[in-house]
Design a protein around this motif. Sequence first.
Motif, PDB file in Angstrom:
ATOM      1  N   LYS A  39       0.837  -1.187   0.000  1.00 16.98           N
ATOM      2  CA  LYS A  39       0.000   0.000   0.000  1.00 16.98           C
ATOM      3  C   LYS A  39       0.874   1.239   0.000  1.00 16.98           C
ATOM      4  CE  LYS A  39      -4.129  -2.015   2.054  1.00 16.98           C
ATOM      5  NZ  LYS A  39      -5.126  -1.930   3.129  1.00 16.98           N
ATOM      6  N   GLY A  40       0.522   2.176  -0.872  1.00 17.00           N
ATOM      7  CA  GLY A  40       1.301   3.400  -0.989  1.00 17.00           C
ATOM      8  C   GLY A  40       0.536   4.587  -0.465  1.00 17.00           C
ATOM      9  N   LEU A  41       0.566   5.676  -1.219  1.00 20.57           N
ATOM     10  CA  LEU A  41      -0.116   6.893  -0.811  1.00 20.57           C
ATOM     11  C   LEU A  41      -1.612   6.674  -0.749  1.00 20.57           C
ATOM     12  CD1 LEU A  41       1.875   9.484  -2.936  1.00 20.57           C
ATOM     13  CD2 LEU A  41       2.110   9.045  -0.492  1.00 20.57           C
ATOM     14  N   LEU A  42      -2.250   7.226   0.291  1.00 22.15           N
ATOM     15  CA  LEU A  42      -3.698   7.167   0.482  1.00 22.15           C
ATOM     16  C   LEU A  42      -4.210   5.732   0.599  1.00 22.15           C
ATOM     17  CD1 LEU A  42      -4.758   9.883  -2.129  1.00 22.15           C
ATOM     18  CD2 LEU A  42      -4.291  10.183   0.308  1.00 22.15           C
ATOM     19  N   GLY A  43      -3.320   4.792   0.944  1.00 26.05           N
ATOM     20  CA  GLY A  43      -3.740   3.414   1.126  1.00 26.05           C
ATOM     21  C   GLY A  43      -3.995   2.657  -0.153  1.00 26.05           C
ATOM     22  N   LEU A  44      -3.603   3.214  -1.310  1.00 22.93           N
ATOM     23  CA  LEU A  44      -3.829   2.550  -2.588  1.00 22.93           C
ATOM     24  C   LEU A  44      -2.749   1.509  -2.833  1.00 22.93           C
ATOM     25  CD1 LEU A  44      -4.719   5.665  -4.774  1.00 22.93           C
ATOM     26  CD2 LEU A  44      -6.296   4.076  -3.668  1.00 22.93           C
ATOM     27  N   SER A  45      -3.129   0.406  -3.450  1.00 23.98           N
ATOM     28  CA  SER A  45      -2.182  -0.650  -3.760  1.00 23.98           C
ATOM     29  C   SER A  45      -1.324  -0.234  -4.944  1.00 23.98           C
ATOM     30  CB  SER A  45      -2.924  -1.951  -4.080  1.00 23.98           C
ATOM     31  OG  SER A  45      -3.645  -2.392  -2.953  1.00 23.98           O
ATOM     32  N   ILE A  46      -0.024  -0.473  -4.840  1.00 25.09           N
ATOM     33  CA  ILE A  46       0.897  -0.148  -5.919  1.00 25.09           C
ATOM     34  C   ILE A  46       1.772  -1.359  -6.187  1.00 25.09           C
ATOM     35  CG2 ILE A  46       0.950   2.323  -5.441  1.00 25.09           C
ATOM     36  CD1 ILE A  46       3.537   1.924  -3.936  1.00 25.09           C
ATOM     37  N   THR A  47       2.312  -1.419  -7.381  1.00 24.05           N
ATOM     38  CA  THR A  47       3.162  -2.534  -7.772  1.00 24.05           C
ATOM     39  C   THR A  47       4.530  -2.407  -7.100  1.00 24.05           C
ATOM     40  OG1 THR A  47       4.005  -1.328  -9.705  1.00 24.05           O
ATOM     41  CG2 THR A  47       1.981  -2.633  -9.997  1.00 24.05           C
ATOM     42  N   PRO A  48       5.266  -3.497  -6.998  1.00 26.15           N
ATOM     43  CA  PRO A  48       6.613  -3.404  -6.397  1.00 26.15           C
ATOM     44  C   PRO A  48       7.526  -2.423  -7.121  1.00 26.15           C
ATOM     45  CG  PRO A  48       5.899  -5.692  -6.524  1.00 26.15           C
ATOM     46  CD  PRO A  48       4.865  -4.896  -7.246  1.00 26.15           C
ATOM     47  N   LEU A  49       7.401  -2.313  -8.464  1.00 29.31           N
ATOM     48  CA  LEU A  49       8.237  -1.374  -9.204  1.00 29.31           C
ATOM     49  C   LEU A  49       7.918   0.067  -8.819  1.00 29.31           C
ATOM     50  CD1 LEU A  49      10.291  -0.717 -11.402  1.00 29.31           C
ATOM     51  CD2 LEU A  49       8.434  -0.857 -13.086  1.00 29.31           C
ATOM     52  N   ASN A  50       6.625   0.391  -8.774  1.00 29.98           N
ATOM     53  CA  ASN A  50       6.251   1.753  -8.389  1.00 29.98           C
ATOM     54  C   ASN A  50       6.555   2.022  -6.925  1.00 29.98           C
ATOM     55  OD1 ASN A  50       5.309   2.510 -10.930  1.00 29.98           O
ATOM     56  ND2 ASN A  50       3.261   1.702 -10.544  1.00 29.98           N
ATOM     57  N   ARG A  51       6.514   0.970  -6.120  1.00 31.13           N
ATOM     58  CA  ARG A  51       6.872   1.137  -4.712  1.00 31.13           C
ATOM     59  C   ARG A  51       8.352   1.497  -4.584  1.00 31.13           C
ATOM     60  NH1 ARG A  51       5.092  -0.047   0.288  1.00 31.13           N
ATOM     61  NH2 ARG A  51       6.655  -0.564   1.870  1.00 31.13           N
ATOM     62  N   ARG A  52       9.194   0.846  -5.395  1.00 25.09           N
ATOM     63  CA  ARG A  52      10.617   1.182  -5.369  1.00 25.09           C
ATOM     64  C   ARG A  52      10.836   2.614  -5.831  1.00 25.09           C
ATOM     65  NH1 ARG A  52      14.656   1.798  -8.703  1.00 25.09           N
ATOM     66  NH2 ARG A  52      13.343   1.383 -10.513  1.00 25.09           N
ATOM     67  N   ARG A  53      10.100   3.035  -6.866  1.00 24.48           N
ATOM     68  CA  ARG A  53      10.230   4.412  -7.343  1.00 24.48           C
ATOM     69  C   ARG A  53       9.797   5.409  -6.279  1.00 24.48           C
ATOM     70  NH1 ARG A  53       7.475   3.249 -13.281  1.00 24.48           N
ATOM     71  NH2 ARG A  53       9.345   2.347 -14.285  1.00 24.48           N
ATOM     72  N   LEU A  54       8.717   5.101  -5.586  1.00 22.92           N
ATOM     73  CA  LEU A  54       8.245   5.994  -4.535  1.00 22.92           C
ATOM     74  C   LEU A  54       9.252   6.087  -3.393  1.00 22.92           C
ATOM     75  CD1 LEU A  54       5.972   7.770  -3.432  1.00 22.92           C
ATOM     76  CD2 LEU A  54       4.929   5.721  -2.447  1.00 22.92           C
ATOM     77  N   MET A  55       9.868   4.963  -3.049  1.00 19.92           N
ATOM     78  CA  MET A  55      10.877   4.977  -1.990  1.00 19.92           C
ATOM     79  C   MET A  55      12.111   5.767  -2.427  1.00 19.92           C
ATOM     80  SD  MET A  55       9.557   3.577   0.582  1.00 19.92           S
ATOM     81  CE  MET A  55      11.057   3.587   1.557  1.00 19.92           C
ATOM     82  N   ASN A  56      12.506   5.618  -3.697  1.00 20.04           N
ATOM     83  CA  ASN A  56      13.633   6.399  -4.197  1.00 20.04           C
ATOM     84  C   ASN A  56      13.327   7.897  -4.150  1.00 20.04           C
ATOM     85  OD1 ASN A  56      15.092   4.105  -4.691  1.00 20.04           O
ATOM     86  ND2 ASN A  56      14.772   4.099  -6.903  1.00 20.04           N
ATOM     87  N   PHE A  57      12.088   8.253  -4.481  1.00 18.90           N
ATOM     88  CA  PHE A  57      11.694   9.662  -4.420  1.00 18.90           C
ATOM     89  C   PHE A  57      11.723  10.169  -2.982  1.00 18.90           C
ATOM     90  CE2 PHE A  57       8.514  13.056  -4.130  1.00 18.90           C
ATOM     91  CZ  PHE A  57       8.950  13.898  -5.136  1.00 18.90           C
ATOM     92  N   LYS A  58      11.226   9.378  -2.043  1.00 14.64           N
ATOM     93  CA  LYS A  58      11.212   9.792  -0.638  1.00 14.64           C
ATOM     94  C   LYS A  58      12.618   9.901  -0.074  1.00 14.64           C
ATOM     95  CE  LYS A  58       6.655   8.068   0.805  1.00 14.64           C
ATOM     96  NZ  LYS A  58       5.939   7.137   1.706  1.00 14.64           N
TER      97      LYS A  58
END
Length: 354
Positions: A9-28
């Motif tokens: 789960k990513g922003l706002l509790g929405l499910s995201i793929t592992p690839l997008n999760r890695r991108r979000l973590m890199n951004f953070k």
Amino acid sequence: MIISNEENKGLLGLSITPLNRRRLMNFKNNKRGYWSFWLFLGLFTLSLFAEFIANDTPYLVCFKGELYYPTVVEYPETIFGGDFPTEADYKDPFVQELIEANGWLAWPLITFSYSTIDRDLGKTAPSAPDSRHWLGTDDQARDVLARLIYGFRLSVSFGLILTFFSSIVGIFAGAIQGYYGGWRDLVFQRFIEIWAGMPQLYILIIMSSILVPGFWVLLVILLLFSWLSLVGVVRAEFLRARNLDFVRAARALGVSDLIIILRHVLPNAMVATITMLPFILTGGVTALTSLDFLGLGLPPGSPSLGELLNQGKNNLQAPWLGLSGFFVLALMLSLLIFIGEAVRDAFDPRKTFL
């Protein structure tokens, strides 16, 4: 490694793929870009409500038990017991006395709009900062802070709209070139080479002499050239992706070119495209500011950062004009650059923050 649903789960509790999760973590993990994003978003959100922060009309009036909203609706003076059916001037002492005798007024934090001329300034304009005008006034006795707030909103809105339409045109042109190749690619490339070599400033001067400069006129003129920066990136991505196995398999199955472009090739090309968007936004803001500084931009009186910088150049005895515009513009562009770097790191497959 098994990732639970909670971890997905990513922003706002929405499910995201592992690839997008890695991108979000890199951004953070790019702290400078991450906090720049939230600071820029907060400043732009506040500027969207500029009428409730800096305005020469109250945002709320209570008169005889009824509520009025002068910021949104124009009310005649007769509603408050005045003599004229024209819009009420809430800074008129007579109107204020009429309202305060039967109610109250709620004023914004800054009681001047970007176009309000302070006729009770009591000193020569431009005037230095004081308790009445926190950043002083310009050469027409208008509040500098109010013009900065409205100018920030105008510049960012212009840049966002320009980036949006530039992306559509640039992605379309690059997709046609890269996917089909052949004579289409050759024709587009020759046209882009000729068009990119045109003197933009001279064309803008000619267009400004023919058309009345305005927000949408400037947007269309700058759009004529701003889309060129995306074409090369999108074209290269489509040239690379069109020969991949999954694209060939889709063609063999009889899938139409439009479906292949939209569902298979375009998502792969968007990675490189998205990293370019913050820098295109920066270029759009800079272009508008430069044109306003040269007097080729928005009409006189518009809340423009470039026009404020021009006033600072013409009034060296009033350093608050140039410095105010410079610091706001420098802050805006710095935040956008930091955000662009964070987005680039987020989509870079070589970047992995542990």
